[in-house]
Design a protein around this motif. Structure first.
Motif, PDB file in Angstrom:
ATOM      1  N   SER A   1      -6.282   8.278   7.242  1.00  0.00           N
ATOM      2  CA  SER A   1      -6.817   8.592   8.564  1.00  0.00           C
ATOM      3  C   SER A   1      -8.205   9.188   8.452  1.00  0.00           C
ATOM      4  O   SER A   1      -8.534   9.873   7.478  1.00  0.00           O
ATOM      5  N   VAL A   2      -9.003   8.906   9.454  1.00  0.00           N
ATOM      6  CA  VAL A   2     -10.281   9.575   9.644  1.00  0.00           C
ATOM      7  C   VAL A   2     -10.033  10.766  10.564  1.00  0.00           C
ATOM      8  O   VAL A   2      -9.383  10.625  11.604  1.00  0.00           O
ATOM      9  N   GLU A   3     -10.524  11.929  10.170  1.00  0.00           N
ATOM     10  CA  GLU A   3     -10.286  13.143  10.946  1.00  0.00           C
ATOM     11  C   GLU A   3     -11.358  13.290  12.025  1.00  0.00           C
ATOM     12  O   GLU A   3     -12.527  13.577  11.734  1.00  0.00           O
ATOM     13  N   TRP A   4     -10.944  13.115  13.265  1.00  0.00           N
ATOM     14  CA  TRP A   4     -11.845  13.268  14.404  1.00  0.00           C
ATOM     15  C   TRP A   4     -12.510  14.644  14.379  1.00  0.00           C
ATOM     16  O   TRP A   4     -13.707  14.790  14.675  1.00  0.00           O
TER      17      TRP A   4
ATOM     18  N   SER B   1      -6.559  16.546  16.264  1.00  0.00           N
ATOM     19  CA  SER B   1      -7.753  16.319  17.071  1.00  0.00           C
ATOM     20  C   SER B   1      -8.665  17.536  16.923  1.00  0.00           C
ATOM     21  O   SER B   1      -8.266  18.565  16.385  1.00  0.00           O
ATOM     22  N   PRO B   2      -9.883  17.448  17.421  1.00  0.00           N
ATOM     23  CA  PRO B   2     -10.777  18.615  17.329  1.00  0.00           C
ATOM     24  C   PRO B   2     -10.266  19.803  18.146  1.00  0.00           C
ATOM     25  O   PRO B   2      -9.626  19.633  19.188  1.00  0.00           O
TER      26      PRO B   2
ATOM     27  N   ASN C   1      -9.366  21.699   7.038  1.00  0.00           N
ATOM     28  CA  ASN C   1      -9.690  20.974   8.272  1.00  0.00           C
ATOM     29  C   ASN C   1      -9.892  21.990   9.390  1.00  0.00           C
ATOM     30  O   ASN C   1      -9.181  22.020  10.389  1.00  0.00           O
ATOM     31  N   VAL C   2     -10.912  22.832   9.212  1.00  0.00           N
ATOM     32  CA  VAL C   2     -11.020  24.094   9.958  1.00  0.00           C
ATOM     33  C   VAL C   2     -11.421  23.920  11.418  1.00  0.00           C
ATOM     34  O   VAL C   2     -11.253  24.855  12.214  1.00  0.00           O
ATOM     35  N   THR C   3     -11.956  22.760  11.795  1.00  0.00           N
ATOM     36  CA  THR C   3     -12.350  22.564  13.197  1.00  0.00           C
ATOM     37  C   THR C   3     -11.307  21.768  13.973  1.00  0.00           C
ATOM     38  O   THR C   3     -11.596  21.250  15.053  1.00  0.00           O
ATOM     39  N   SER C   4     -10.093  21.685  13.443  1.00  0.00           N
ATOM     40  CA  SER C   4      -9.021  20.914  14.088  1.00  0.00           C
ATOM     41  C   SER C   4      -8.083  21.813  14.883  1.00  0.00           C
ATOM     42  O   SER C   4      -8.004  23.027  14.662  1.00  0.00           O
TER      43      SER C   4
ATOM     44  N   GLY D   1       0.780  -1.224   0.000  1.00  0.00           N
ATOM     45  CA  GLY D   1       0.000   0.000   0.000  1.00  0.00           C
ATOM     46  C   GLY D   1       0.810   1.270   0.000  1.00  0.00           C
ATOM     47  O   GLY D   1       2.041   1.277  -0.107  1.00  0.00           O
ATOM     48  N   VAL D   2       0.096   2.361   0.115  1.00  0.00           N
ATOM     49  CA  VAL D   2       0.664   3.683   0.380  1.00  0.00           C
ATOM     50  C   VAL D   2      -0.102   4.257   1.562  1.00  0.00           C
ATOM     51  O   VAL D   2      -1.224   3.837   1.863  1.00  0.00           O
ATOM     52  N   ALA D   3       0.500   5.225   2.234  1.00  0.00           N
ATOM     53  CA  ALA D   3      -0.122   5.855   3.387  1.00  0.00           C
ATOM     54  C   ALA D   3      -0.292   7.346   3.138  1.00  0.00           C
ATOM     55  O   ALA D   3       0.545   7.989   2.508  1.00  0.00           O
ATOM     56  N   THR D   4      -1.410   7.874   3.649  1.00  0.00           N
ATOM     57  CA  THR D   4      -1.651   9.313   3.651  1.00  0.00           C
ATOM     58  C   THR D   4      -2.257   9.679   5.007  1.00  0.00           C
ATOM     59  O   THR D   4      -2.559   8.804   5.816  1.00  0.00           O
ATOM     60  N   ALA D   5      -2.456  10.967   5.228  1.00  0.00           N
ATOM     61  CA  ALA D   5      -3.106  11.427   6.463  1.00  0.00           C
ATOM     62  C   ALA D   5      -4.085  12.536   6.123  1.00  0.00           C
ATOM     63  O   ALA D   5      -3.825  13.359   5.241  1.00  0.00           O
ATOM     64  N   GLY D   6      -5.197  12.571   6.853  1.00  0.00           N
ATOM     65  CA  GLY D   6      -6.264  13.496   6.537  1.00  0.00           C
ATOM     66  C   GLY D   6      -5.834  14.945   6.479  1.00  0.00           C
ATOM     67  O   GLY D   6      -6.003  15.617   5.463  1.00  0.00           O
ATOM     68  N   HIS D   7      -5.271  15.463   7.549  1.00  0.00           N
ATOM     69  CA  HIS D   7      -4.939  16.888   7.585  1.00  0.00           C
ATOM     70  C   HIS D   7      -3.914  17.247   6.520  1.00  0.00           C
ATOM     71  O   HIS D   7      -3.957  18.356   5.967  1.00  0.00           O
TER      72      HIS D   7
END
Length: 413
Positions: A73-76, A117-118, A25-28, A13-19
């Motif tokens: 990733s899922v962004e909390w 995180s939020p 990602n304005v509420t992080s 695979g390959v990996a990425t991250a949400g942010h």
């Protein structure tokens, strides 16, 4: 490459991250920290690589490289933008992403917390808050209830050992001073007494943050297992391959004890441990040795050594006793020929670790495309694709083709 060494069910695979990819990602917490003054972040993430909108074509890129898995990733902060309020729109988006993976033959490897995180969570003190583990576990349960039946592997935390590792990296004092000033600015702006985040951390908070993340990992794993006992759960660690030259043995032992061993011991109760390896470092009696004269070096100034992956994987398994997932591996360099030449010998070393008895579940290259690299902004280049940050066009680098061909051969396609 000795493809026979890799199991038939090996995850490529390959990996990425949400942010780092999605953008806006304005509420992080990270978004908030990027936008205070002063800030340790060299750039604002903004639209990042616009992955929130371009996720379908990005999945096509992953599948087009002959891969059979995708770590993201899922962004909390998107799922729970306000404490106790869960966004159906965000959950539907990530569910579509999961289903998009499955439609393309990609096993979803889901990270529940990749540093961010939020904002409301950071305003409570993040992992220093006594309620943090329970709040994280509640979020994990919401994710599992929505699409946990379709996840292949669950990663609770990404690199919780990174703050300790960075104390060994020789960063100048002004970085720590600027991190403190950033958090103080966030406290003023948010009107709270204590604003804390997972990837901008004060040294005096290390023990408390570690304790909070430990409890959160245990409670989050329990929430995941309560809903699906058969789902493998682990956490991913930043791991250099630390090597002692004569006289450096005590120093390497101390670094391992300070940075890795706590988390590797915690992982002994998990189903696997993620290894995220980017470099091999040599230590002598007086400290870190410089790269040899004439060596090919990465963006951190250390020698590019493909065998570092094997060394890190072997050590992680020796201490934890559980299977290993290479959840990230790559090289920071604008010179893609270095990356292209680096992948095959790294995989040869990984194959040797498997031959030597280390159970390895899969290999995820970091990363699919150049993206937002946290406090360093858009400077570091680790992607298999470049990105035009105006049009968001993804352009395959030669390394993408090299990796695709190696996987084709390994999978017998």
């Amino acid at each position: 490459m000795p493809s026979a060494s890799f199991p038939a069910d090996f995850l490529w695979g390959v990996a990425t991250a949400g942010h780092q990819n999605e953008g806006d990602n304005v509420t992080s917490d990270t978004w908030f920290l990027e936008n205070v003054t002063p800030t340790v972040f060299q750039a604002r993430s903004g639209k990042a690589t616009n992955g929130w909108e371009l996720w379908e074509s990005d999945l096509d890129l992953v599948a087009g490289m002959n891969l059979n898995s995708y770590r993201f990733s899922v962004e909390w902060a998107r799922v729970e933008p306000v404490e106790g309020e869960f966004s159906d729109e965000a959950l539907a988006h990530y569910e579509a992403l999961i289903d998009g993976c499955l439609a393309r033959g990609l096993a979803p490897i889901v990270t529940f917390n990749h540093f961010t995180s939020p904002h409301w969570f950071a305003s409570r003190g993040a992992w220093l808050d006594a309620e943090a583990p329970a709040l994280f576990a509640r979020y994990c349960g919401v994710i599992m209830d929505r699409f946990g039946d379709r996840i292949r592997l669950a990663v609770t935390f990404n690199e919780p050992d990174l703050p300790e590792m960075l104390t060994w990296s020789g960063l100048p004092d002004f970085v720590a001073d600027l991190e403190r000033a950033t958090l103080e600015a966030a406290e003023r702006e948010a009107g709270v007494e204590r604003y804390r985040a997972g990837n901008v951390m004060l040294h005096e908070d290390f023990a408390g943050m570690r304790a909070g993340m430990t409890a959160a990992h245990i409670m989050g794993k329990a929430a995941i297992k309560e809903r699906r006992a058969d789902l493998p759960v682990g956490l991913s660690l930043a791991m250099c391959d630390d090597v002692a030259v004569p006289g450096g043995e005590d120093l390497v032992a101390r670094k391992r004890a300070e940075v890795y061993d706590y988390w590797l011991s915690l992982a002994a109760d998990d189903d696997f441990v993620g290894v995220q390896n980017y470099e091999r470092l040599h230590y002598g009696p007086d400290g870190l040795l410089p790269a040899p004269e004439g060596a090919v070096v990465n963006g951190m100034g250390t020698a590019v050594d493909p065998d570092s992956l094997r060394g890190a994987v072997v050590y992680a398994h020796d201490v934890s006793g559980v299977p290993v997932l290479v959840s990230e591996h790559g090289v920071s360099t604008p010179n893609d020929s270095i990356r292209a030449d680096f992948i095959a010998p790294s995989l040869v070393g990984l194959a040797q670790a498997i031959v030597d008895g280390v159970p390895v579940l899969g290999y995820c290259h970091w990363t699919l495309m150049d993206n937002f690299e946290w406090i360093f902004g858009y400077g570091p280049k680790l992607g298999l694709h470049s990105v035009d940050l105006e049009t968001f066009e993804r352009i395959a680098k030669p390394s993408a083709g090299v990796y695709a061909q190696l996987v084709r051969e390994a999978r017998g396609l």
